[in-house]
Motif scaffolding. Structure first.
Motif, PDB file in Angstrom:
ATOM      1  N   LEU A 131      19.492  -1.144 -25.353  1.00  0.00           N
ATOM      2  CA  LEU A 131      18.349  -1.676 -25.712  1.00  0.00           C
ATOM      3  C   LEU A 131      17.994  -2.966 -23.833  1.00  0.00           C
ATOM      4  O   LEU A 131      16.547  -2.964 -23.966  1.00  0.00           O
ATOM      5  N   ASN A 132      19.008  -3.013 -23.191  1.00  0.00           N
ATOM      6  CA  ASN A 132      17.861  -3.413 -22.109  1.00  0.00           C
ATOM      7  C   ASN A 132      17.615  -2.546 -21.049  1.00  0.00           C
ATOM      8  O   ASN A 132      16.264  -2.824 -20.745  1.00  0.00           O
ATOM      9  N   ASN A 133      18.011  -1.389 -21.416  1.00  0.00           N
ATOM     10  CA  ASN A 133      16.827   0.170 -21.190  1.00  0.00           C
ATOM     11  C   ASN A 133      15.752   0.102 -21.325  1.00  0.00           C
ATOM     12  O   ASN A 133      14.805   0.541 -20.815  1.00  0.00           O
ATOM     13  N   LYS A 134      15.298  -0.300 -22.904  1.00  0.00           N
ATOM     14  CA  LYS A 134      14.508   0.166 -23.131  1.00  0.00           C
ATOM     15  C   LYS A 134      13.720  -0.909 -23.683  1.00  0.00           C
ATOM     16  O   LYS A 134      12.465  -1.231 -22.744  1.00  0.00           O
ATOM     17  N   TYR A 135      13.766  -2.420 -22.705  1.00  0.00           N
ATOM     18  CA  TYR A 135      13.820  -4.105 -22.506  1.00  0.00           C
ATOM     19  C   TYR A 135      12.942  -3.768 -21.260  1.00  0.00           C
ATOM     20  O   TYR A 135      11.804  -4.114 -21.017  1.00  0.00           O
ATOM     21  N   GLN A 139       8.764  -3.793 -19.341  1.00  0.00           N
ATOM     22  CA  GLN A 139       8.784  -4.135 -19.058  1.00  0.00           C
ATOM     23  C   GLN A 139       6.895  -4.960 -18.558  1.00  0.00           C
ATOM     24  O   GLN A 139       6.135  -5.548 -18.571  1.00  0.00           O
ATOM     25  N   PRO A 140       6.631  -3.350 -17.796  1.00  0.00           N
ATOM     26  CA  PRO A 140       5.124  -2.862 -17.648  1.00  0.00           C
ATOM     27  C   PRO A 140       4.180  -3.336 -18.456  1.00  0.00           C
ATOM     28  O   PRO A 140       3.865  -4.470 -18.326  1.00  0.00           O
ATOM     29  N   TYR A 141       4.582  -3.358 -19.724  1.00  0.00           N
ATOM     30  CA  TYR A 141       3.308  -3.164 -20.951  1.00  0.00           C
ATOM     31  C   TYR A 141       3.763  -5.349 -21.450  1.00  0.00           C
ATOM     32  O   TYR A 141       2.606  -5.027 -21.170  1.00  0.00           O
ATOM     33  N   LEU A 142       4.438  -5.089 -21.126  1.00  0.00           N
ATOM     34  CA  LEU A 142       5.026  -6.789 -20.738  1.00  0.00           C
ATOM     35  C   LEU A 142       4.431  -7.596 -20.560  1.00  0.00           C
ATOM     36  O   LEU A 142       3.580  -8.713 -20.579  1.00  0.00           O
ATOM     37  N   ASP A 143       4.673  -7.552 -18.972  1.00  0.00           N
ATOM     38  CA  ASP A 143       3.496  -8.068 -18.512  1.00  0.00           C
ATOM     39  C   ASP A 143       1.913  -7.489 -18.664  1.00  0.00           C
ATOM     40  O   ASP A 143       1.169  -8.669 -18.155  1.00  0.00           O
ATOM     41  N   GLN A 144       2.018  -6.714 -18.721  1.00  0.00           N
ATOM     42  CA  GLN A 144      -0.338  -6.091 -18.657  1.00  0.00           C
ATOM     43  C   GLN A 144      -0.697  -6.957 -20.158  1.00  0.00           C
ATOM     44  O   GLN A 144      -1.170  -7.517 -20.033  1.00  0.00           O
TER      45      GLN A 144
END
Length: 179
Positions: A131-135, A139-144
């Motif tokens: 889950l940490n790896n998927k998150y 993360q770049p998409y969440l930043d976008q």
């Protein structure tokens, strides 16, 4: 026939014992012998010593023959004692062994439970790491998404300002038209 050596010493020691002790020993020996050998015929009870005042002679005591107590078969008694002691010790050791076996079984079960818990915790750790790896990969998409949200909110503010400005312009235009 006259007693010699050890027999004479034994008879001498018996004759020196008090009468009550001799009678008690005889009774104990006969009851023990009867209990140990039920197939033997019971011995005749020995006569109890007479009380000094019970004679018709008026206080004269009569002597009685010293009877040697029947010797119980010491070998049989010892072997019986050792057999019973062996049975007792065998029971004690068996109980102790059973206690140790119970503890061993409990330890094995506890060990199995801990192994299961270890496997579960390893699986949970692995899933958490996934889950940490998927998150981290998201993360770049969440930043976008966060940037887009900021841009949308600033665009919304600009739209509100433009709407307010257009309303002012409309109001001015209507004023100019009326003139």
């Amino acid at each position: 026939m006259a007693a010699t050596g050890d027999e004479a010493a034994a008879m001498d020691s018996i004759s020196r014992e008090p009468a009550a002790v001799s009678a008690g020993l005889i009774a104990a020996a006969s009851s023990t012998a009867a209990a140990e050998r039920p197939d033997d015929p019971p011995e005749a009870p020995s006569s109890a010593p007479k009380k000094p005042g019970a004679n018709s002679d008026g206080g004269v005591e009569t002597a009685e023959e010293a009877v040697e107590p029947a010797e119980p078969d010491i070998n049989e008694l010892c072997s019986d004692m050792f057999e019973k002691m062996a049975i007792f010790l065998q029971g004690e050791l068996t109980a102790t062994c059973e206690d140790y076996l119970l503890l061993e079984n409990m330890n094995k079960l506890t060990s199995l439970k801990y192994m299961e818990m270890k496997d579960i915790s390893i699986n949970i750790s692995r899933n958490l790491q996934d889950l940490n790896n998927k998150y981290a990969s998201l993360q770049p998409y969440l930043d976008q998404i966060n940037k887009i949200e900021e841009q949308v909110s600033s665009l919304e503010q600009a739209a509100y300002k433009l709407d307010a400005y257009s309303k002012k312009l409309e109001a001015r235009f209507k004023k100019l038209e009326k003139r």
